[in-house]
Design a protein around this motif. Structure first.
Motif, PDB file in Angstrom:
ATOM      1  N   CYS A  64      -8.900  -6.541  -3.838  1.00  0.00           N
ATOM      2  CA  CYS A  64      -8.775  -5.181  -3.239  1.00  0.00           C
ATOM      3  C   CYS A  64      -7.956  -4.109  -4.248  1.00  0.00           C
ATOM      4  N   CYS A  74      -9.610  -0.574  -5.541  1.00  0.00           N
ATOM      5  CA  CYS A  74      -9.176   0.676  -5.108  1.00  0.00           C
ATOM      6  C   CYS A  74      -9.202   1.790  -5.952  1.00  0.00           C
ATOM      7  N   CYS A  82      -3.230   6.891  -0.317  1.00  0.00           N
ATOM      8  CA  CYS A  82      -4.815   6.380   0.236  1.00  0.00           C
ATOM      9  C   CYS A  82      -5.560   7.271   0.891  1.00  0.00           C
ATOM     10  N   CYS A 126     -11.227  -1.489  -0.489  1.00  0.00           N
ATOM     11  CA  CYS A 126     -10.542  -2.601  -0.471  1.00  0.00           C
ATOM     12  C   CYS A 126     -11.122  -3.361   0.537  1.00  0.00           C
ATOM     13  N   ASN A 167       0.873  -1.099   0.051  1.00  0.00           N
ATOM     14  CA  ASN A 167      -0.064   0.016   0.109  1.00  0.00           C
ATOM     15  C   ASN A 167       0.885   1.302  -0.055  1.00  0.00           C
TER      16      ASN A 167
END
Length: 121
Positions: A82, A86, A45, A51, A40
């Motif tokens: 996931c 995203c 983010c 996710c 990640n």
């Protein structure tokens, strides 16, 4: 007739390079498209939780209040659901093997606050 074939295979393998590796000490190069583990990029983010909703084994936990993103790599089945879900494309599949571990752990990541002020001087 079968024993001659088996003897030929055994005799031939004496002069070849071994097919197996001593894994923790020797590592094989990952092939293209290999699924290793989830990474990640927390700087991009947004903690949307898509996710977590897309994960079929519930190994991802997103906590907006404490700004934490957590994955349990021992529960993950590397399905890439996931990664596809995203919206910011901050998740990716790293082709490297997961490191050897003697204890179960979770990867906790603190997601930094986004700088909403556009300071132009």
């Amino acid at each position: 007739m079968g024993s001659f074939k088996l003897g030929g295979m055994t005799f031939g393998s004496l002069f070849k390079k071994p097919e197996t590796l001593l894994y923790p000490f020797e590592k094989k190069e990952p092939y293209a498209g290999q699924k290793g583990h989830i990474t990640n990029d927390v700087s991009s983010c947004i903690l949307c939780g898509m996710c977590q909703k897309a994960c079929p084994c519930n190994c991802i936990k997103v906590d907006k209040a404490s700004r934490k993103w957590e994955i349990n790599p021992f529960m993950c089945v590397q399905c890439s659901s996931c990664v596809r879900a995203c919206p910011t494309k901050c998740l990716s599949m790293d082709g490297a093997y997961t490191p050897v571990s003697s204890a179960i752990y979770c990867n906790d990541m603190d997601v930094p606050e986004k700088d909403s002020d556009n300071n132009t001087e």
